[in-house]
Design a protein around this motif. Structure first.
Motif, short mmCIF file in Angstrom:
data_model
loop_
_atom_site.label_atom_id
_atom_site.label_comp_id
_atom_site.label_asym_id
_atom_site.label_seq_id
_atom_site.Cartn_x
_atom_site.Cartn_y
_atom_site.Cartn_z
N ASN A 76 0.82 -1.21 0.00
CA ASN A 76 0.00 0.00 0.00
C ASN A 76 0.86 1.26 0.00
O ASN A 76 0.51 2.26 -0.64
N PHE A 80 0.83 4.21 -2.90
CA PHE A 80 0.67 5.64 -2.63
C PHE A 80 1.83 6.44 -3.22
O PHE A 80 1.62 7.49 -3.84
N LEU A 84 1.90 9.39 -6.47
CA LEU A 84 2.43 10.74 -6.29
C LEU A 84 3.49 11.09 -7.33
O LEU A 84 3.49 12.20 -7.88
N ILE A 209 -4.77 9.38 -6.24
CA ILE A 209 -3.99 9.75 -5.06
C ILE A 209 -4.83 9.59 -3.79
O ILE A 209 -4.36 9.04 -2.79
N LEU A 210 -6.06 10.04 -3.84
CA LEU A 210 -6.94 9.93 -2.67
C LEU A 210 -7.24 8.47 -2.33
O LEU A 210 -7.28 8.09 -1.16
N PHE A 213 -4.10 6.98 -0.83
CA PHE A 213 -3.90 7.54 0.51
C PHE A 213 -4.82 6.86 1.52
O PHE A 213 -4.41 6.54 2.63
N ARG A 214 -6.06 6.63 1.11
CA ARG A 214 -7.01 5.97 2.00
C ARG A 214 -6.56 4.55 2.34
O ARG A 214 -6.69 4.10 3.48
N SER A 216 -3.48 3.46 2.42
CA SER A 216 -2.21 3.43 3.15
C SER A 216 -2.23 4.27 4.42
O SER A 216 -1.21 4.36 5.11
N ILE A 217 -3.36 4.87 4.75
CA ILE A 217 -3.41 5.80 5.88
C ILE A 217 -3.01 5.13 7.19
O ILE A 217 -2.33 5.74 8.04
N LEU A 220 0.72 5.00 7.27
CA LEU A 220 1.32 6.33 7.37
C LEU A 220 1.19 6.91 8.77
O LEU A 220 2.00 7.74 9.18
#
Length: 426
Positions: A76, A80, A84, A209-210, A213-214, A216-217, A220
């Motif tokens: 994940n 992400f 990017l 991207i969103l 990000f969701r 891999s949040i 992160l």
């Protein structure tokens, strides 16, 4: 001293593991000092060398990284990073480097980074048109970001042995780690056209991207949580590391639900093996370290350096050259344990801040992880990808020179290196 040096380097030449070579060399030293009765001190010195509470952080950080890697969170993070920067020329190489920054905040181990991305990103890069040696070189260059950006097991060892704030070292590692990522991405961009690196069509897409990000949040959040608790004074590095293990288990077992009891057993075994090797080196080096201290060898070395030059800039250059040279042939943990007590007093004499000196030493040794002939990351990648070390090394030189440039910048620009620790009050 001659007998100790002959014993140590002779045993290494014969292929004895460095932990045993250190211990035997130390025994030779203390036997020469007082005969057989002094040998009774060896077990006590080995125990004293390990009797430091911060050392408990190391197995916890290693285990947390193993859990995060096995649970698929690494994938994940790569996704992400790819959304990017994957649209650029050499996008997969840029993604590799950026993912190393994200992964660094979880494991703090270069070999874990090299193994994880050697299994996942290198085959993906080769499939997209990169040569395997170049893909391995990018992975090796990015892997040393792991022990530079906190958490870092090498910083834990240095801080524990030299009485330097581990939280301060962690804070000071952030800027150098980001600089390594930036300069390596600059190298990739510079090589892009000359090597005709693949380029994706179109630019970054906000929806992708969103979505990435969701996904891999949860991964992160962990580095932010670890660093925030340590730098904010909420938890010690050891406490933060144990909490990281609990968090990783919760994510892997309850959210992703892809961890089995067999996985847990294998991860614990691997953690014990890695930790055991490091602790054996530390314990054995404690015998040799006591002998060196008793014979005032650190002071003699410091005086020898100062006799060559009294210019702090020249002494820093000699320290860097010494660390990079010895790092070509020795395990970095052993090098740190042997040389830190020798070099730290020297850095104090020339007016270096203890945290600044620690980051310089740690970063120089981290670079040694990717230098032949015994760079650990090179061996990991060669084993995982079945690529020859000499082929990887040929593609690695631009990145190696760039990272040495970062080392020089960090070593001579104290205000930049210590900006974050000072801002946080360390």
């Amino acid at each position: 001293m001659i007998w100790v040096a002959l014993a140590f380097f002779g045993l290494l030449f014969l292929g004895m593991p460095v932990g045993f070579a250190l211990g035997i060399a130390g025994l030779v030293g203390i036997f020469d000092m007082g005969g057989g009765r002094f040998l009774m001190m060896a077990p006590d010195r080995m125990f004293a060398g390990l009797d430091l509470f911060p050392f408990l952080a190391m197995p916890f950080f290693i285990l947390a990284g193993e859990i995060m890697n096995r649970s698929g969170i690494t994938t994940n993070l790569v996704l992400f990073a790819s959304t990017l920067v994957g649209w650029m020329r050499g996008g997969m190489a840029h993604s590799n480097m950026l993912a190393s920054v994200m992964f660094a905040g979880i494991t703090g181990a270069a070999t874990a980074d090299a193994a994880a991305f050697g299994n996942t990103l290198v085959p993906a890069m080769v499939k997209q048109g990169y040569t395997k040696p170049f893909a391995c070189a990018v992975t090796a260059a990015g892997s040393i970001i792991g022990p530079t950006i906190p958490p870092s097991t090498l910083m834990v060892i240095y801080g524990s042995l030299m009485g330097v704030s581990i939280a301060g070292l962690f804070a000071a590692g952030i800027v150098p780690g980001l600089l390594i990522c930036a300069i390596c991405m600059a190298v990739i961009a510079a090589l892009g056209k000359r090597l005709n690196l693949p380029k994706a069509e179109g630019g970054p897409k906000l929806r992708e991207i969103l979505y990435a990000f969701r996904k891999s949040i949860l991964a992160l959040v962990l580095p932010v949580f670890i660093l925030g608790s340590i730098l904010g004074g909420i938890a010690t590095p050891t406490e933060a590391a144990s909490i990281a293990v609990a968090y990783a288990l919760a994510i892997g077992g309850l959210v992703y639900r892809n961890l089995t009891f067999q996985d847990l057993y294998e991860m614990c075994v691997r953690t014990v093996r890695i930790t055991g090797v490091i602790f054996l080196i530390i314990a054995s080096a404690s015998i040799l370290g006591w002998w060196m201290t008793f014979n005032q060898i650190p002071q003699a070395v410091a005086n020898g350096f100062l006799a060559l030059s009294s210019d702090p800039n020249m002494i820093i250059a000699m320290i860097i050259a010494l660390l990079l040279f010895i790092g070509l042939f020795m395990d970095i943990n052993a090098t740190l344990i042997i040389l830190a007590p020798v070099l730290a007093p020297l850095t104090l004499k020339i007016g270096m801040d203890p945290v600044h000196a620690g980051i310089m030493i740690v970063l120089a040794l981290n670079i040694s992880l990717m230098t032949p002939p015994v760079g650990a990351c090179l061996f990991v990648l060669a084993s995982v990808t079945k690529e020859k070390i000499e082929n990887i090394t040929r593609s690695l030189w631009p990145f190696l020179l760039a990272e040495v440039a970062v080392l020089i910048l960090v070593s001579y620009w104290e205000d930049m290196t210590l900006a974050v620790p000072r801002w946080l009050g360390f």
